[in-house]
Motif scaffolding. Structure first.
Motif, mmCIF file in Angstrom:
data_model
loop_
_atom_site.group_PDB
_atom_site.id
_atom_site.type_symbol
_atom_site.label_atom_id
_atom_site.label_comp_id
_atom_site.label_asym_id
_atom_site.label_seq_id
_atom_site.Cartn_x
_atom_site.Cartn_y
_atom_site.Cartn_z
ATOM 1 N N GLU A 30 48.630 32.653 31.052
ATOM 2 C CA GLU A 30 48.359 33.501 29.902
ATOM 3 C C GLU A 30 49.207 33.047 28.719
ATOM 4 O O GLU A 30 50.236 32.379 28.889
ATOM 5 C CB GLU A 30 48.658 34.962 30.221
ATOM 6 N N TYR A 66 51.873 34.911 35.794
ATOM 7 C CA TYR A 66 51.227 34.982 37.102
ATOM 8 C C TYR A 66 51.411 33.702 37.912
ATOM 9 O O TYR A 66 51.350 33.724 39.144
ATOM 10 C CB TYR A 66 49.735 35.259 36.942
ATOM 11 N N PRO A 110 44.933 28.144 40.452
ATOM 12 C CA PRO A 110 44.608 29.496 39.980
ATOM 13 C C PRO A 110 43.124 29.839 40.187
ATOM 14 O O PRO A 110 42.340 29.027 40.628
ATOM 15 C CB PRO A 110 44.973 29.449 38.489
ATOM 16 N N SER A 170 40.563 35.058 37.740
ATOM 17 C CA SER A 170 41.265 36.316 37.462
ATOM 18 C C SER A 170 42.778 36.164 37.439
ATOM 19 O O SER A 170 43.476 36.975 36.831
ATOM 20 C CB SER A 170 40.873 37.379 38.504
ATOM 21 N N VAL A 171 43.305 35.172 38.100
ATOM 22 C CA VAL A 171 44.758 34.931 38.140
ATOM 23 C C VAL A 171 45.004 33.534 37.592
ATOM 24 O O VAL A 171 44.741 32.526 38.262
ATOM 25 C CB VAL A 171 45.320 35.054 39.575
ATOM 26 N N HIS A 172 45.531 33.478 36.367
ATOM 27 C CA HIS A 172 45.701 32.194 35.705
ATOM 28 C C HIS A 172 46.806 32.308 34.663
ATOM 29 O O HIS A 172 47.416 33.363 34.490
ATOM 30 C CB HIS A 172 44.392 31.749 35.050
#
Length: 846
Positions: free
Chosen positions: A333, A294, A326, A329-331
């Motif tokens: 992984e 992401y 980030p 929820s968007v970071h």
């Protein structure tokens, strides 16, 4: 020797295979061409097929023929192999023909094969190799051309056998074969041709990128000295290999992630083999740059590093207005790839970069130290037949000509031979091959636009490109300086209060001369006048740019729920001066364009204070030029617009009949109309504008009265857009199409409703019961949990597939365990139970 022509499943005429020539080229033509005379008038049509050596060939072009006499016809036509089918279909991604995609060879093959199977059938993925990740932009590009563009971006090759597609560094197989002159050596004749005029390099230097430079190295990463080759043949000819992605670096893989707070995040990589704290460069900040996931393409400043648990803590990027990236929820992984910059890497990574750059320098020299040529061979066809040798494109063979000093391994890039070989051998047969180590990337269809890697493309409401608008803006600035008073009438100090007479009027500021793309500004969000939402999108400036980067900024989304009642606000795009990114900025005080260091504030508009429970928004961006009979502006906001034709280049409407407006001058091109309008006069009186031509990017009017109005191009009606002749819903909260009776009963609808509790639900048809007022689904297909490219349900030619798999077809018989005389018989088709019965016989009757 004949071959059968097929029309669908029916047999057609037979044609002479011995009058054909088979041709196969690497990433190119794959065909069987026929040329012969016949005493019979043959019925051969486009889409007829033949089966040649197990593959289906299709006639894609009309047959060429010449009637020599009443009883003699000459025919020329070409049947093309399966790969050419892909030149008939556009590559699409999530229903779009204009898109940008980034992927590895495997990911590209999945995209291409899925698209091909959606439009034909039988395609599958073959071999692929790791050639990195590339990004390619497409706009109405045929699948076969797209495959070539991807191969070129990866510096690789595609291969298609039957309907199996491969994507590798090199297509083909090394063969222990050699060709030379002499009996039994396989070669009749040899010719050499130059394929380009590229500069010959016999002395090669090399340099890499500017990051992570070792101590004592300046400017960019480099290796000392040079290497030479063929200097004795071509003298010293210098060249330099440059790859800015080569520098000391380590590609790591995330093994753990955590969110510390809104502004701090961390990753763990248990394989880090050095202490980052000992590798910092004085005066520089260290960054983590993500290469996948992401966060791909984003870099973040490293706050701290703990070598005991291999944890890297990094700062979120400040997006403005209290927003950071980030997010929770968007970071990052686990499994994401990353590199580190702004540090001095340990010696092992410096050595690895030196080795890579040294290898690339030698490859560059090897590729350029000799003139680039191909060899055309006339191969001994009898020798091939006698030795039972079958050649294929991509095969590597040894070519020897002692007299010309040729002894090298080269690849077969093209083959051609009679269609009936090797089944039949005849005198005069020729078997030709083109061999060389350079591959030409050929597009089968002409691409109208020059599509390049990472090209900035934005959708506009005008056919004129952004660059043309920038040129127009510059021309208007020049026109201001070029305007003169031919009659000696105008005085620069003269302003008449009842009217303004001048040669040219320009309204607006240079900083506000920009276009917005894909931006939606929503005041009174959720029916609350103190809530504001501005979507992400792009700002394309017509007069300001960053040298070397461009002039199109990507602006991130803003949600603001704390507007103060009674206050008005200014909205600007806060754009970086060093990169093409920005944020929306909302303030209750005006801010100058260059008032904040490191940023431009491009003023977009104003939000009015609350009045009768709601706010309004007005744009302040853009420029208006009035010159002669032409108005060039971004928006016309009028209560009533009365014209014979509305003519907007690619915008909301296009007139098709100009005779009423131009007194019988006929259909003029738009550019001609502009020139004609410049000769006229524009009158602005109160709320009335009279002009022969109004050229706008956007037109807002409470009422439009037009003699001739067409809505075409990339236009919109409410939340629907018109694209390629179709009406398409534009907006996630769009309720869809509905048919409503006078009684307010819903007869049917097609849409995608949303509720806060359940989110989005995809369905095709909904029936509304007028008696119970209850909503029932006639057919519902929920794909919210799947991948966007996948189909939840396919129904094609009577076959039903779920997630790409067809249900089982067969018969099942079950015996009643309580009775040995009763059997239950089932008949399934594609996984659906279509028949059922019971009997005393164990034989299934279906």
């Amino acid at each position: 020797m004949k071959i059968q022509v097929l029309r669908g499943q029916s047999a057609g005429v037979e044609i002479p295979l011995n009058a054909s020539t088979f041709t196969n080229k690497i990433m190119g033509e794959h065909s069987l061409a026929f040329s012969f005379k016949s005493s019979v008038d043959l019925d051969i049509r486009v889409n007829d097929t033949i089966i040649y050596k197990g593959e289906l060939y299709t006639l894609n072009q009309t047959v060429n023929f010449k009637k020599v006499s009443r009883f003699l016809f000459e025919y020329d036509f070409v049947f093309e192999g399966p790969r050419h089918t892909l030149s008939q279909y556009f590559l699409e991604h999530i229903g779009n023909r204009k898109f940008s995609y980034s992927g590895t060879a495997e990911e590209w093959l999945h995209l291409i094969v899925n698209c091909a199977n959606a439009k034909s059938e039988g395609w599958s993925i073959g071999e692929f190799e790791d050639m990195g990740r590339v990004t390619v932009d497409f706009e109405s590009t045929y699948i076969l051309d797209a495959l070539t563009m991807v191969a070129q971006a990866m510096k690789g090759e595609w291969g298609i056998k039957g309907k199996v597609i491969s994507l590798k560094k090199t297509i083909g197989t090394p063969r222990s074969l050699s060709f030379s002159y002499g009996k039994g050596n396989g070669l009749y004749s040899l010719s050499r041709k130059s394929i380009n005029e590229k500069k010959i390099v016999t002395r090669a230097y090399a340099r890499g990128g500017e990051k992570n430079l070792p101590t004592g190295m300046k400017d960019y990463f480099k290796i000392p000295g040079y290497v030479e080759k063929n200097v004795n043949l071509y003298r010293v000819r210098e060249g330099e290999f440059v790859d800015e992605d080569i520098y000391p670096k380590r590609t790591g893989s995330v093994t753990g992630v955590s969110t510390i707070n809104k502004q701090l995040f961390s990753i763990i990589d248990t394989s880090i083999d050095f202490d980052l704290n000992n590798q910092k460069i004085d005066g520089e900040s260290a960054y983590i740059v993500f290469k996948s996931g992401y966060l791909e393409g984003n870099q973040f400043e490293i706050s701290s590093y703990n070598h005991s648990d291999k944890k890297v803590v990094f700062k979120a990027n400040d997006e403005g207005n209290g927003e950071f990236f980030p997010t929770e929820s968007v970071h990052a992984e686990i499994g994401d790839k990353y590199i580190l910059t702004g540090i001095r890497m340990p010696q092992s990574y410096i050595d690895a970069a030196v080795a890579e750059l040294t290898t690339k320098r030698q490859e560059y020299l090897d590729s350029n130290s000799s003139p680039r040529v191909v060899y055309e061979l006339d191969i001994d066809i009898l020798d091939l037949k006698r030795k039972n040798i079958t050649l294929d494109i991509g095969d590597t063979v040894q070519l020897i000509d002692t007299q010309k000093g040729i002894d090298e391994k080269v690849r077969i890039t093209e083959l051609s031979h009679p269609g009936h070989y090797p089944a039949v051998l005849e005198n005069g047969m020729t078997y030709n091959a083109v061999i060389g180590n350079d591959i030409t990337y050929t597009l089968f269809e002409k691409i109208q636009n020059d599509i390049k890697e990472n090209k900035q493309i934005i959708t506009q409401t005008t056919k004129r490109s952004i660059e043309e608008d920038r040129i127009l803006a510059a021309r208007m600035r020049q026109l201001q300086n070029l305007i003169f008073d031919p009659d000696g009438y105008f005085d620069g100090s003269k302003i008449k209060p009842n009217s303004i007479e001048t040669l040219m009027l320009s309204v607006g500021a240079k900083s506000q001369n920009f276009l917005l793309n894909g931006v939606r500004i929503e005041v009174n969000k959720d029916d609350n006048p103190n809530h504001l939402a501005i979507s992400d999108g792009q700002l394309a400036h017509l007069e300001v740019s960053i040298e070397g980067l461009g002039y199109i900024w990507t602006i991130s989304q803003l949600i603001k729920n704390d507007l103060v009642p009674g206050k008005s606000y200014y909205v600007s795009a806060k754009c970086s001066r060093s990169g093409l990114t920005g944020t929306w900025y909302v303030s209750d005080t005006p801010i100058g364009t260059e008032s904040e260091a490191g940023y431009y504030h491009f003023n977009v508009g104003v939000i009015y204070s609350e009045l009768e429970g709601r706010r309004d928004f007005s744009f302040t961006s853009g420029m208006t030029y009035i010159n002669g009979g032409q108005i060039k502006t971004g928006t016309i906001d009028a209560e009533r617009l009365n014209v014979n034709d509305i003519i907007v280049k690619g915008g909301l409407a296009t007139g098709s009949d100009l005779s009423n407006a131009f007194n019988g001058l006929g259909n003029l091109a738009f550019e001609d109309m502009v020139e004609l309008a410049k000769l006229g006069t524009t009158i602005i009186e109160g709320g009335y504008i009279k002009a022969e031509l109004i050229d706008v990017v956007q037109l807002f009017a409470q009422q439009v009265t037009a003699t001739n109005l067409k809505v075409t191009g990339n236009s919109s009606i409410g939340q629907f857009i018109i694209q390629d002749g179709a009406l398409i819903g534009d907006g996630e909260d769009l309720a869809g199409l509905r048919s409503i009776k006078d009684t307010n009963d819903e007869v049917w609808s097609i849409g995608r409703p949303y509720s806060a509790a359940s989110g989005y639900v995809d369905f095709m048809s909904v029936l509304f019961s007028s008696s119970s007022r209850a909503r029932s689904s006639g057919l519902r297909i929920d794909i919210t949990g799947g991948i966007s490219e996948n189909n939840a349900l396919d129904i094609v030619n009577g076959d039903i597939k779920v997630k790409g798999k067809k249900g089982v077809t067969g018969k099942i018989t079950l015996a009643n365990t309580a009775s040995s005389t009763t059997y239950y018989h089932f008949n399934f088709i594609n996984g659906l139970l279509v028949e059922f019965t019971s009997s005393s016989s164990s034989a299934n009757p279906f």
